[in-house]
Write an enzyme that holds these catalytic residues in place. Structure first.
Site, PDB file in Angstrom:
ATOM      1  N   GLU A   1      14.557  -1.200 -49.461  1.00 12.18           N
ATOM      2  CA  GLU A   1      15.428  -1.947 -50.373  1.00 12.18           C
ATOM      3  C   GLU A   1      15.668  -3.287 -49.718  1.00 12.18           C
ATOM      4  O   GLU A   1      16.390  -3.394 -48.729  1.00 12.18           O
ATOM      5  CB  GLU A   1      16.733  -1.174 -50.595  1.00 12.18           C
ATOM      6  CG  GLU A   1      17.459  -1.573 -51.867  1.00 12.18           C
ATOM      7  CD  GLU A   1      18.389  -2.754 -51.663  1.00 12.18           C
ATOM      8  OE1 GLU A   1      17.934  -3.899 -51.922  1.00 12.18           O
ATOM      9  OE2 GLU A   1      19.531  -2.550 -51.240  1.00 12.18           O
TER      10      GLU A   1
ATOM     11  N   CYS B   1      22.727  -8.119 -51.940  1.00 11.23           N
ATOM     12  CA  CYS B   1      21.336  -8.288 -52.366  1.00 11.23           C
ATOM     13  C   CYS B   1      21.228  -8.489 -53.874  1.00 11.23           C
ATOM     14  O   CYS B   1      20.300  -9.136 -54.357  1.00 11.23           O
ATOM     15  CB  CYS B   1      20.500  -7.094 -51.928  1.00 11.23           C
ATOM     16  SG  CYS B   1      21.123  -5.506 -52.534  1.00 11.23           S
TER      17      CYS B   1
END
Length: 493
Positions: A261, A295
């Site tokens: 990720e 993010c």
């Protein structure tokens, strides 16, 4: 939650947690862990060495056999107990997140709640592992597919949502019969690792099921990934580091699975029929929550030209009211960035943007690690602020000529994690969302969302794999095909 006296706070020591025991790290290096807001010393500890790492992986490997052999019903009460402890220790956990990661109280509360939701969701996961019965091409044969644990999972977690992003891999991995070695980011050794070990210890998890090593990436990082024991490396962090993790995990002597990720460059698109006030509000929240250090954070806003002037006015009006300061005060929106390296990078991006001719609509000087919100208007697709993940309180605004141009701008990125589009027409929104190359798109909402039963992950350089719910169940198990024959084969020779 019952109204009982809060439990005594954990006395967190600077030790490694290996095979159910706390012990000093064996590296010659030490960690000086400080509060990014006031520079108070939080923890001083010797770091883990490669020998500590070996011991942690061996402990996990040894414990995994018995852990996987337990009936699923035996794991459920431990996970339920973990959820109760997280709920009981709400203020202690939130306090640590504020002190160590620079989280505002708003963000720390969101992270605590997200973690609690995750653990509750995973508490039923041991009972949700399903296999399949296949129709065999061979008469009389029985054909089965079982989902088995992978074995040992290595987890490398980041500093921005340290508790949640560690637990998002640790909890489902354990729920389905794996054991774990966790390496938190050095900036958040407590909330990303040691505090988690205390929580699992208090919940009664067997020794060796979770092991935590706090070490320097330059000393144990590569060894953590290339070690022969783990079957999967779950990494959350930057794309550059993630590329290296992927190379080591799949290109070395011991090939293993990876779940990556990585970075994002989330676009928030405002189409010409959008509610401009709602969209402007969302853009500000989606960018400046946790100082933009997420993010999924709104990294660029793409606005229909007809709405752009009104949108700019609304954003600037909101941003000028945002409070920057002590993250422990309930009305603070922007707290400190995590460290001086992060601040230096952000200041460099601001200088480069201004040198390129971009003018800030909102700005302010840094004080310590506090950097006020910055907004830049009329940013072009080739400007660094639009191309790169800024990971800080910098918001670039872009203008789209039409819907097709807006979609082109939204996809003009090497990343594809989260995204958003604002429109009053649901069909239009769904059509536009399907055109965005990303793992997640939210219509009339911010780009920041992570729900424990919904697939979380990205496309392109934003990573591989999906977290949460049955998507995580598949990531942390392997398909095992098994057949049964009654005998009497008619082999060709």
């Amino acid at each position: 939650m019952s109204h009982q006296q809060a439990p005594t706070a954990f006395s967190i020591q600077g030790h490694q947690y290996i095979s159910g025991k706390w012990r000093p790290g064996q590296s010659s290096r030490r960690l000086d862990n400080r509060n990014p807001y006031n520079n108070d010393l939080l923890l001083d500890m010797p770091l883990a060495s490669v020998r500590d790492l070996d011991d942690a992986y061996l402990a996990a490997q040894t414990a995994q056999v018995e852990w996987a052999a337990q009936h699923a019903r035996q794991r459920v009460p431990l996970l339920e107990n973990l959820a109760c402890i997280i709920e009981e220790r709400r203020e202690e956990i939130i306090g640590w997140l504020i002190r160590e990661s620079g989280s505002t109280r708003i963000k720390a509360t969101i992270e605590w709640q997200s973690t609690l939701n995750l653990v509750r969701e995973c508490a039923v996961m041991p009972m949700q592992v399903e296999g399949r019965i296949l129709t065999s091409y061979k008469p009389g044969e029985q054909s089965f597919v079982f989902r088995d644990p992978l074995g040992v999972v290595g987890v490398i977690s980041p500093w921005n949502f340290p508790l949640y992003l560690s637990m998002r891999s640790v909890v489902p991995a354990l729920a389905v019969g794996n054991t774990v070695v966790l390496k938190p980011a050095s900036d958040t050794a407590v909330t990303g690792g040691l505090l988690i070990a205390y929580l699992f210890e208090a919940a009664g998890f067997p020794a060796g099921t979770l092991n935590v090593v706090v070490g320097a990436g330059s000393e144990i990082g590569d060894a953590f990934v290339e070690h022969p024991v783990p079957s999967l490396i779950s990494f959350t962090g930057s794309t550059d580091v993630g590329r290296n993790v992927g190379r080591i995990a799949t290109g070395g002597k011991h090939i293993k699975r990876v779940a990556l990720e990585l970075g994002g460059n989330a676009p928030l698109v405002v189409l010409n029929d959008a509610d401009v006030e709602v969209a402007a509000h969302a853009a500000v929240v989606g960018r400046f929550l946790h100082q933009g250090q997420i993010c999924m954070s709104v990294n660029r806003v793409i606005v229909a030209s007809s709405l752009y002037p009104a949108f700019v006015d609304l954003v600037v009006e909101r941003v000028r009211k945002l409070k920057t300061g002590n993250p422990d005060e309930s009305d603070t929106v922007i707290g400190p960035v995590v460290n001086h390296s992060q601040l230096s990078g952000l200041l460099r991006k601001i200088d480069e943007a201004q040198s390129a001719g971009l003018k800030p609509l909102c700005s302010g000087p840094a004080e310590g690690l506090l950097l006020p919100a910055h907004v830049f208007g009329n940013v072009k697709v080739n400007d660094a602020l639009a191309r790169e993940e800024t990971f800080g309180p910098l918001l670039p605004l872009m203008v789209a000529d039409n819907e097709a141009h807006a979609l082109q701008l939204a996809n003009a990125s090497e990343y594809g994690l989260s995204s958003a589009v604002f429109t009053k027409d649901m069909a239009r929104g769904l059509s536009f969302a399907r055109g965005i190359v990303a793992g997640m798109t939210h219509i009339n909402d911010i780009t920041v969302d992570d729900q424990p039963n919904a697939p979380f992950g990205g496309e392109k350089n934003s990573g591989l794999g999906r977290f949460n719910g049955h998507y995580a169940l598949e990531e942390f198990t392997r398909a095992h095909w098994i057949t049964w024959q009654p005998g009497g084969h008619n082999y060709p020779f």
